[in-house]
Scaffold this motif. Sequence first.
Motif, PDB file in Angstrom:
ATOM      1  N   GLU A 250     -59.231   1.235 -69.598  1.00  0.00           N
ATOM      2  CA  GLU A 250     -60.188   2.219 -70.122  1.00  0.00           C
ATOM      3  C   GLU A 250     -59.519   3.536 -70.478  1.00  0.00           C
ATOM      4  O   GLU A 250     -58.379   3.804 -70.080  1.00  0.00           O
ATOM      5  CB  GLU A 250     -61.293   2.467 -69.081  1.00  0.00           C
ATOM      6  N   ALA A 252     -60.572   7.751 -70.736  1.00  0.00           N
ATOM      7  CA  ALA A 252     -61.537   8.858 -70.606  1.00  0.00           C
ATOM      8  C   ALA A 252     -61.120   9.937 -71.598  1.00  0.00           C
ATOM      9  O   ALA A 252     -59.986  10.409 -71.566  1.00  0.00           O
ATOM     10  CB  ALA A 252     -61.523   9.400 -69.193  1.00  0.00           C
ATOM     11  N   GLY A 289     -62.399   4.565 -65.866  1.00  0.00           N
ATOM     12  CA  GLY A 289     -62.684   5.822 -66.545  1.00  0.00           C
ATOM     13  C   GLY A 289     -63.665   6.713 -65.809  1.00  0.00           C
ATOM     14  O   GLY A 289     -63.452   7.920 -65.691  1.00  0.00           O
ATOM     15  N   GLU A 290     -64.755   6.098 -65.283  1.00  0.00           N
ATOM     16  CA  GLU A 290     -65.791   6.894 -64.603  1.00  0.00           C
ATOM     17  C   GLU A 290     -65.216   7.600 -63.375  1.00  0.00           C
ATOM     18  O   GLU A 290     -65.494   8.765 -63.117  1.00  0.00           O
ATOM     19  CB  GLU A 290     -66.973   6.004 -64.198  1.00  0.00           C
ATOM     20  N   VAL A 308     -66.254   7.824 -71.966  1.00  0.00           N
ATOM     21  CA  VAL A 308     -65.441   6.781 -71.351  1.00  0.00           C
ATOM     22  C   VAL A 308     -65.572   5.533 -72.213  1.00  0.00           C
ATOM     23  O   VAL A 308     -66.680   5.150 -72.585  1.00  0.00           O
ATOM     24  CB  VAL A 308     -65.901   6.481 -69.912  1.00  0.00           C
TER      25      VAL A 308
END
Lengths: 327, 267
Positions: A250, A252, A289-290, A308
């Motif tokens: 991922e 961000a 990402g979170e 994200v």
Amino acid sequence: MTSRPTSGVRSEPLPGGEEQAGSLIHARGLRKSYGDFEAVHGIDLDVQPGESFGFLGPNGAGKSSTMRMIAAVSPPSAGSLSILGLDPRTHGPQIRARLGVCPQEDTLDLELNIRDNLVVYASYFGIRKAEAGRRADELLDFVQLTDKAKAKVVDLSGGMKRRLTIARSLINDPDLLLLDEPTTGLDPQARHLLWDRLFRLKQQGKTLVVTTHYMDEAEQLCDRLVVMDGGDIVAQGSPLALIREHSTREVAELRFAVGEHAALAERVADLADRVEVLPDRLLLYTHDGEQTLARVHERGLQPVAVLVRRSTLEDVFLRLTGRTLVD
Amino acid sequence: MALVTASLVRAAAAPQTTGWEIVRRNFLVYRRDWLVFLTGFLEPVLYLFSIGVGVGRLVEGFDVNGHLVPYAAFVAPGMLAASAMNGAVLDATFGIFFKLRYDKVYEGVLATPMRTLDIARGELTWCLMRSAVYSLGFLLVMAAMGLVESWWAVLAWPATWLIGFAFGGAGMALTTFMKSWQDFEYIGLALVPMFLFSATFFPVTAFDGWLRWLVEATPLYRGVALVRELTTGAVTADSLVSVLYLLVMGAIGVLVASRRFDKLLLS
């Protein structure tokens, strides 16, 4: 020991290395120079029948030069190249008889109407008139231009012109379809319509070779691709494999005020595998990402906007070349 | 290996292109736009009526290789040569420039089994055909007006093919060097004086010394001299000089054009 009849066509294996059995395109150390400028620096390629193969790279990467060599209209400066088992230096017309080419710039015949563009083009392949007419009608239907058959080319929209060019490239029922930036300059709706048609061709088993600087196009259409930059192949594989190999799961994206990004990059550097600084945002490459985002907030940083998302080929390209695909 | 073998089998079946494909394409374009085709023919016909017939009432005529020829019959072969030139030059210059630089039709054509040689041959054949239609039409006008003086005139038509070949080939070659529409001013700059001074409206004996030498060395003069010798029956061994001149000019034009096409389109 029986001697085989000679047809005047070279059939011994090409020099320059191991040929993969049945490659439609086989290149080793392929180079192209224009005067002092070398556009393609010695690349190796193999494209198999039924494959959708892509060249991904920014403008000036050498994609179009490579495509023109494959299309047998631009002689290689060095290296070996075989298309459909034939040498383009000596068998240009025979190769081109079995290619479909959708060039980057439209080369439609402005003095002919839509249907005649197809019928006349068919004649260049030696297709007889009745058969040419039948194929033209069929292809106009395929690219949804039947009601424009008598229209002039100048009256078509950009997307319609591209569709006509696709139809024209199919008039000889090619074994290999070359598409040089097929959707550049089109609006999203026109692009999706075109992708849909190309996807159908892929499902019919046509071999497609596509150049693009759009990563979504490459992901949509290509089973396998090479990333080109400055005349070299910098990576190759399936879109998924490339992402897995060269990027994280991922990303961000953090957007701060203009001019702050470079300074803030240092403060979040330890939160991600890698941080890229773009003029308008920071990209944090991370597995989750979170979670990364939460830790950014913990540090008291307040981005103007956050996103994200999954890694894409764009990220692969950025990682490999330090630059974005579309300027 | 099976695939390679299959490709060899299909390679043998690759179509043999000739350039006739281009002729058929051009025919289709003009069939829908025949008025444009016609206008190029009218100009020399109008000159024949205005200068040849109009001015002819005031001028007795001129001597051609020892025969006295009435003025209209003197001007008519000049206009015949000019119509052959027009017919060839229009497509060889404007037409080819458009396809080469503007809509890039030839790039599309070369993505097929067609070769640059086919393009050069096809375009030249088309120029020749257009030129031949113009000159045949003009010859018929001449015959109807009683401006043909000899049975040699039967050979005037094939003679105009040489004019078409020379101007078509050379025009095509020069066009490959042009970069913008402005460059066409040079074509006009070459054609208009040639049209006016190549013994079209008055004999070359009006010039002296180097000027006369210059006029006699222009391609339109060679064409005019050749067809005038035929329509007035004043054929001499010198006529062969014109034949040779026009043939060489056209051949050089085709050679240069086809090399230039290679350079411009297959780099």
